[in-house]
Design an enzyme around this catalytic site. Structure first.
Site, PDB file in Angstrom:
ATOM      1  N   GLU A 158     -54.790 -68.240 -60.549  1.00  0.00           N
ATOM      2  CA  GLU A 158     -54.567 -69.623 -60.991  1.00  0.00           C
ATOM      3  C   GLU A 158     -54.453 -69.644 -62.515  1.00  0.00           C
ATOM      4  OE1 GLU A 158     -57.951 -71.442 -59.191  1.00  0.00           O
ATOM      5  OE2 GLU A 158     -57.038 -71.500 -57.199  1.00  0.00           O
ATOM      6  N   GLU A 174     -54.173 -69.672 -51.032  1.00  0.00           N
ATOM      7  CA  GLU A 174     -55.492 -70.242 -50.770  1.00  0.00           C
ATOM      8  C   GLU A 174     -55.319 -71.646 -50.212  1.00  0.00           C
ATOM      9  OE1 GLU A 174     -58.124 -70.274 -54.121  1.00  0.00           O
ATOM     10  OE2 GLU A 174     -57.625 -68.221 -54.726  1.00  0.00           O
TER      11      GLU A 174
END
Length: 398
Positions: free
Chosen positions: A185, A326
């Site tokens: 991320e 995710e």
């Protein structure tokens, strides 16, 4: 099929370094590599599961798989995950202060060998395996360095290139079941519209990643590579915010020119007040919700489908598979016993939408089964703790 490994000077150099360092398992002969196209690889990867924070965990900048409360990873756990029906395992990895000094930025040999051992647990079971650089890009993690807002981008990029060079060479002979993910991320730690200069740094990292992996030769020249946009956010990856697809100049000539070997990564935790917010306010989700006051005002089925369709329209239609690396929702059953019903409905809907729009869903599991945990398995006893959610994931893929 790639019948033998193409040896490059870079690959030879790193191979020698690893042998000298005592890394086990190095084999000079490449394993046959199946040339799967975009739709084939997505179909083969099926539903995925995250090993979560285990190889991401760290203490004071030093990676440690038990630092955040999980037990040592065992092959038995991985076998249990496979038996539950998952076909892909994503293994987040942090390197942090296990990377040596310039100019070689040598990865600690023991740590790299442990990563290889864990990969082999899954790879030897015939599972698809995704490995990345994970916590190194967080502004909040001690020892992090892969920072888009870092002041010395020249040094960051040189370090990043050397790390991926070593990782890629370690796994050069693995077949198509192994997928490299450039980073996690990646963003500047602030939410909202991306900073254009920082986004340009992210794009540069992705390009360095693709070029570096390809240049190590062997199966890496045709391997599927996974890259994210800004903070793995779908809007900031599909919209006009600055995401640039890397070129794949050094790809193997064995790959048909009409096909791609790059995947796009995104994460999905919407609506956050249901999926991740640690409170008992929002515990229901979707069309079956019975109490409007316990259901978020956004992020329902229509939003989910629009997000997946945006990734499909932008990337899948151009031959780039999408991996929802995710997704998931935390356990609030201690606050409301009906919560698991909605967690299962959410998981099924995410997987169904992913399948509809040509994406691979990979559920997040941090190994924690208490209140606000994402755990689906007990990693100490190697038992399933959330069979209903697993059933929902598999049902969504049918």
């Amino acid at each position: 099929m790639v019948s033998k490994r193409k040896v490059t000077p870079v690959c030879l150099l790193v191979a020698v370094l690893m042998i000298v360092s005592g890394l086990s398992g190095w084999t000079p002969t490449a394993k046959a590599f199946a040339q799967l196209n975009a739709s084939q690889i997505v179909q083969q990867m099926g539903a995925g599961w995250n090993l979560g924070n285990q190889l991401e965990a760290s203490s004071n900048g030093i990676p440690s798989e038990t630092a955040w409360g999980n037990p040592t990873i065992t092959k038995t756990l991985i076998q249990k995950v496979k038996a539950a029906g998952f076909k892909t395992i994503r293994i987040p990895v942090s390197y942090l202060n296990y990377i040596g000094s310039a100019p070689n930025y040598t990865i600690n040999a023991t740590w790299l060998n442990r990563i290889k051992t864990v990969v082999d647990y899954a790879y030897s079971e015939g599972l698809y395996v995704i490995i990345n650089i994970h916590g190194d890009g967080y502004n909040s993690v001690p020892g992090s360095w892969l920072l888009v807002n870092g002041g010395d981008q020249t040094t960051i990029k040189a370090k990043y290139q050397k790390v991926w060079q070593q990782v890629a060479a370690t796994f050069v002979n693995y077949d198509e079941h192994l997928i490299f993910e450039s980073m996690n991320e990646e963003f500047d730690g602030t939410y909202g519209a991306p900073n254009s200069a920082y986004y340009a740094n992210l794009n540069a990292y992705n390009q360095i990643f693709v070029d570096t992996v390809r240049k190590t030769g062997g199966n890496n020249s045709a391997r599927w590579l996974l890259i994210p946009g800004w903070n793995t956010n779908i809007d900031y990856t599909t919209g006009n915010y600055g995401f640039v697809l890397p070129t794949d100049t050094y790809r193997s000539s064995t790959v048909p020119s009409s096909e791609k070997r790059i995947m796009i990564s995104a994460h999905y935790y919407s609506p956050w007040d249901f999926a991740g917010e640690e409170s008992g306010t929002i515990i229901q989700w979707g069309a079956t919700a019975t109490n409007p006051s316990k259901k978020s005002t956004w992020g329902q089925e229509d939003y989910l489908n629009a997000q997946m369709k945006a990734m499909y329209d932008k990337f899948v239609t151009q031959g780039y598979p999408v991996v929802i690396g995710e997704f998931g929702s935390i356990d609030k059953t201690a606050l409301d016993s009906t919560n698991n019903t909605y967690r299962a409905a959410y998981a099924k809907a995410v997987c169904a939408a992913a399948k509809k729009y040509g994406a691979v869903p990979v559920v997040w599991d941090n190994g924690y089964n208490g209140q606000y945990g994402f755990g689906l398995f007990n990693r100490s006893t190697n038992t399933v703790t959330q069979q209903g959610i697993i059933n929902a994931i598999l049902s969504g893929m049918n």
